[in-house]
Design an enzyme around this catalytic site. Structure first.
Site, PDB file in Angstrom:
ATOM      1  N   TYR A  51      19.084  -9.952  -8.195  1.00  0.00           N
ATOM      2  CA  TYR A  51      19.200 -10.395  -6.803  1.00  0.00           C
ATOM      3  C   TYR A  51      18.185  -9.657  -5.959  1.00  0.00           C
ATOM      4  O   TYR A  51      18.126  -8.434  -5.990  1.00  0.00           O
ATOM      5  CB  TYR A  51      20.606 -10.127  -6.255  1.00  0.00           C
ATOM      6  CG  TYR A  51      21.340 -11.429  -6.020  1.00  0.00           C
ATOM      7  CD1 TYR A  51      20.890 -12.300  -5.028  1.00  0.00           C
ATOM      8  CD2 TYR A  51      22.431 -11.807  -6.787  1.00  0.00           C
ATOM      9  CE1 TYR A  51      21.518 -13.518  -4.832  1.00  0.00           C
ATOM     10  CE2 TYR A  51      23.058 -13.016  -6.592  1.00  0.00           C
ATOM     11  CZ  TYR A  51      22.598 -13.872  -5.610  1.00  0.00           C
ATOM     12  OH  TYR A  51      23.204 -15.079  -5.410  1.00  0.00           O
ATOM     13  N   GLU A  53      17.370 -10.616  -2.408  1.00  0.00           N
ATOM     14  CA  GLU A  53      17.325 -11.215  -1.063  1.00  0.00           C
ATOM     15  C   GLU A  53      16.456 -10.359  -0.158  1.00  0.00           C
ATOM     16  O   GLU A  53      16.561  -9.135  -0.149  1.00  0.00           O
ATOM     17  CB  GLU A  53      18.744 -11.319  -0.490  1.00  0.00           C
ATOM     18  CG  GLU A  53      19.502 -12.506  -1.063  1.00  0.00           C
ATOM     19  CD  GLU A  53      20.931 -12.601  -0.545  1.00  0.00           C
ATOM     20  OE1 GLU A  53      21.443 -11.615  -0.001  1.00  0.00           O
ATOM     21  OE2 GLU A  53      21.535 -13.671  -0.703  1.00  0.00           O
ATOM     22  N   ASP A 197       1.712 -31.637   3.234  1.00  0.00           N
ATOM     23  CA  ASP A 197       2.497 -31.441   2.017  1.00  0.00           C
ATOM     24  C   ASP A 197       1.597 -31.860   0.854  1.00  0.00           C
ATOM     25  O   ASP A 197       1.441 -33.041   0.564  1.00  0.00           O
ATOM     26  CB  ASP A 197       3.756 -32.319   2.100  1.00  0.00           C
ATOM     27  CG  ASP A 197       4.625 -32.238   0.858  1.00  0.00           C
ATOM     28  OD1 ASP A 197       4.172 -31.660  -0.156  1.00  0.00           O
ATOM     29  OD2 ASP A 197       5.757 -32.761   0.898  1.00  0.00           O
ATOM     30  N   THR A 223       4.720 -28.214  -4.053  1.00  0.00           N
ATOM     31  CA  THR A 223       5.433 -27.861  -5.269  1.00  0.00           C
ATOM     32  C   THR A 223       4.454 -27.098  -6.164  1.00  0.00           C
ATOM     33  O   THR A 223       3.233 -27.191  -5.989  1.00  0.00           O
ATOM     34  CB  THR A 223       5.895 -29.113  -6.036  1.00  0.00           C
ATOM     35  OG1 THR A 223       4.766 -29.979  -6.203  1.00  0.00           O
ATOM     36  CG2 THR A 223       6.984 -29.858  -5.284  1.00  0.00           C
ATOM     37  N   LYS A 226       3.478 -29.635 -10.337  1.00  0.00           N
ATOM     38  CA  LYS A 226       2.794 -30.922 -10.552  1.00  0.00           C
ATOM     39  C   LYS A 226       1.367 -30.626 -11.054  1.00  0.00           C
ATOM     40  O   LYS A 226       1.232 -30.012 -12.100  1.00  0.00           O
ATOM     41  CB  LYS A 226       2.877 -31.759  -9.277  1.00  0.00           C
ATOM     42  CG  LYS A 226       4.349 -32.108  -8.955  1.00  0.00           C
ATOM     43  CD  LYS A 226       4.549 -32.898  -7.687  1.00  0.00           C
ATOM     44  CE  LYS A 226       6.046 -33.130  -7.452  1.00  0.00           C
ATOM     45  NZ  LYS A 226       6.326 -33.715  -6.128  1.00  0.00           N
ATOM     46  N   ARG A 232       8.788 -25.073 -12.166  1.00  0.00           N
ATOM     47  CA  ARG A 232       9.425 -25.894 -11.131  1.00  0.00           C
ATOM     48  C   ARG A 232       9.699 -25.003  -9.923  1.00  0.00           C
ATOM     49  O   ARG A 232      10.355 -23.965 -10.033  1.00  0.00           O
ATOM     50  CB  ARG A 232      10.740 -26.446 -11.681  1.00  0.00           C
ATOM     51  CG  ARG A 232      11.357 -27.571 -10.895  1.00  0.00           C
ATOM     52  CD  ARG A 232      12.227 -28.414 -11.804  1.00  0.00           C
ATOM     53  NE  ARG A 232      11.369 -29.181 -12.686  1.00  0.00           N
ATOM     54  CZ  ARG A 232      10.751 -30.315 -12.336  1.00  0.00           C
ATOM     55  NH1 ARG A 232      10.913 -30.845 -11.144  1.00  0.00           N
ATOM     56  NH2 ARG A 232       9.979 -30.940 -13.195  1.00  0.00           N
TER      57      ARG A 232
HETATM   58  C1  LIG Z   1       7.411 -33.826  -5.356  1.00  0.00           C
HETATM   59  C2  LIG Z   1       7.281 -33.808  -3.881  1.00  0.00           C
HETATM   60  C3  LIG Z   1       8.201 -33.131  -3.069  1.00  0.00           C
HETATM   61  C4  LIG Z   1       9.523 -32.587  -3.569  1.00  0.00           C
HETATM   62  O1  LIG Z   1       9.509 -31.661  -4.529  1.00  0.00           O
HETATM   63  P1  LIG Z   1      10.877 -31.269  -5.275  1.00  0.00           P
HETATM   64  O2  LIG Z   1      10.497 -29.995  -5.965  1.00  0.00           O
HETATM   65  O3  LIG Z   1      11.190 -32.395  -6.177  1.00  0.00           O
HETATM   66  O4  LIG Z   1      11.903 -31.059  -4.225  1.00  0.00           O
HETATM   67  C5  LIG Z   1       7.970 -33.087  -1.708  1.00  0.00           C
HETATM   68  N1  LIG Z   1       6.892 -33.678  -1.174  1.00  0.00           N
HETATM   69  C6  LIG Z   1       6.002 -34.356  -1.918  1.00  0.00           C
HETATM   70  C7  LIG Z   1       4.838 -34.992  -1.251  1.00  0.00           C
HETATM   71  C8  LIG Z   1       6.168 -34.444  -3.287  1.00  0.00           C
HETATM   72  O5  LIG Z   1       5.276 -35.136  -4.002  1.00  0.00           O
END
Ligand SMILES: *Cc1c(COP(=O)(O)O)cnc(C)c1O
Length: 415
Positions: A51, A53, A197, A223, A226, A232
């Site tokens: 932990y 935090e 994003d 993220t 990807k 993850r």
């Molecule tokens: C994949 C994605 C997310 C969300 O990611 P998670 O880890 O699945 O919550 C948010 N915004 C965009 C543009 C994404 O492609």
């Protein structure tokens, strides 16, 4: 025999079956990739026991010397990789990174601009079934009907009218690059913050194969699993002046204890992405997508916006007289794993859809190149033109399995 095989053969068998599935299929879901053996090892480490935090040097629990070291490493590597002034490496998912960013810089009821979900936006960019659409007033912008590309003049008009607190850009199913300087100018003109994003294309940015939003945006979220090939999880970057507000919104604003094992794995991934090999990898992803797009078009398929300049391609299945769902299922039966997706101005429901979203990050991680992309395009066209042909599907499935086995999956074969 591993501890897992010995103590829990049931779960061990499921994981072994999943390894086989990943080895014998062609993964072209644009948001997926294979983490390296080093990333997997850090993810499976004893850091999961702790932990922590708080933040490095300011924890609420004792015993955090090594948590501090590894989180500081991740932060410094993220800042260096993306040229950012401030990094928060604690968000456990892309959705939570966006939630924290919204909490930090807006109040419930505030107006946002975001790309329409059915045109490639993300659930967290204002969908009514998501917290974003429930807590904030999202005004959607769209792509042009003809070009299927975001038209900046329309965004500027909408922004002038809606006076948003935050303009959100980035997408999950948009094959083109966003014009970050133009978005920044619009945000500045209407007194909004710009949030990019970059979840889908962060790895391309890290590898220099895509323009970086970092110099133009107030906040960048992404993220890490990807194109970036990490564990993850997620990451948020800001200018120094916004750092304290962002950190407070992540913890204690939206999360409890950080996932230190994931943070260690993020540090490993950022280290990998800083290497020259990763630049070659990112360039290859884009090159492979271009080759695949050309070959699909030569095979008679229509692509949304006429092609791609990223890792992602959106096929319009309606010109073949089938739905995205039908295409997804026919390909799955052939060992090719993709996902149905709405296309701009789709006439089918979001569950059925008219589109198929594909991408090259995972296959590029297996070392595939132009020849393999042309082979893949031929299989896709063959199956989609005869989606009910059981013989076609079974024939392709056998060819695909043999072909796929020849390309080692990172993290499985070099573990
Ligand atoms: C994949 C994605 C997310 C969300 O990611 P998670 O880890 O699945 O919550 C948010 N915004 C965009 C543009 C994404 O492609």
């Amino acid at each position: 025999m591993s501890a897992l095989q010995e103590r829990d053969p049931e779960v061990a068998a499921v994981i072994a079956a999943e390894q086989k599935r990943q080895t014998e299929t062609l993964e072209i879901i644009a948001s997926e990739n294979y983490a390296s053996a080093a990333v997997l090892e850090a993810t499976g480490s004893v850091l999961t026991n702790k932990y922590a935090e708080g933040y490095p040097g300011k924890r609420y629990y004792a015993g955090n010397a090594h948590s501090d070291e590894v989180e500081s490493l991740a932060i410094e590597r993220a800042k260096a990789l993306f040229g950012a002034e401030h990094a928060n490496v604690q968000p456990t998912s892309g959705a939570e990174a966006n939630m924290a960013a919204y909490l930090a810089f807006a109040d419930p009821g505030d107006t946002f601009l975001g790309l329409e979900l059915t045109q490639g936006g993300h659930l967290t960019h204002g969908s009514p079934v998501n917290f974003s659409g429930r807590l904030y007033n999202f005004v959607p912008y769209s792509v042009d009907r003809e070009t299927e590309v975001v038209d900046m003049a329309t965004v500027a008009e909408l922004a002038a009218e809606a006076k948003p607190r935050i303009i959100v850009t980035g997408a999950t199913a948009y094959p083109r690059q966003f014009d970050f300087p133009a978005f920044a100018q619009i945000a500045q003109d209407v007194g909004a913050l710009l949030l990019v994003d970059m979840s889908h294309f962060a790895g391309l940015v890290a590898g220099g194969a895509h323009p970086s939003p970092v110099p133009h945006a107030d906040i960048v979220t992404t993220t890490t699993h990807k194109t970036l090939r990490g564990p993850r999880g997620a990451l948020a970057l800001t200018k120094e002046e916004h750092g304290a507000a962002l950190d407070k919104a992540v913890f204690p604003g939206t999360q409890g204890g950080p996932h230190m094992h994931s943070i260690a794995a993020k540090a490993v991934a950022f280290g990998e992405a800083a290497k020259p090999e990763f630049q070659a990898y990112a360039a290859k992803i884009v090159e492979n997508a271009a080759t695949l797009a050309d070959a699909l078009q030569e095979g008679g398929l229509r692509l949304v916006s006429g092609g791609t300049d990223t890792h992602l391609i959106l096929i319009d299945c309606s010109t073949l007289g089938i739905s995205g769902m039908k295409a997804q299922n026919a390909l799955q039966g052939s060992g090719i794993i993709a996902n149905k997706n709405t296309i701009p101005y789709d006439e089918r429901s979001p569950f059925v859809t008219s589109g198929l979203r594909i991408g090259t990050p995972a296959l590029t991680s297996r070392g595939m190149g132009a020849d393999e992309m042309r082979r893949l395009a031929a299989w896709i066209a063959h199956v989609l033109k005869d989606p009910d042909g059981e013989g076609v599907r079974e024939g392709v499935r056998q060819e695909v399995a043999e072909f796929a086995r020849a390309y080692p999956v990172p993290g499985i074969t070099d573990a």
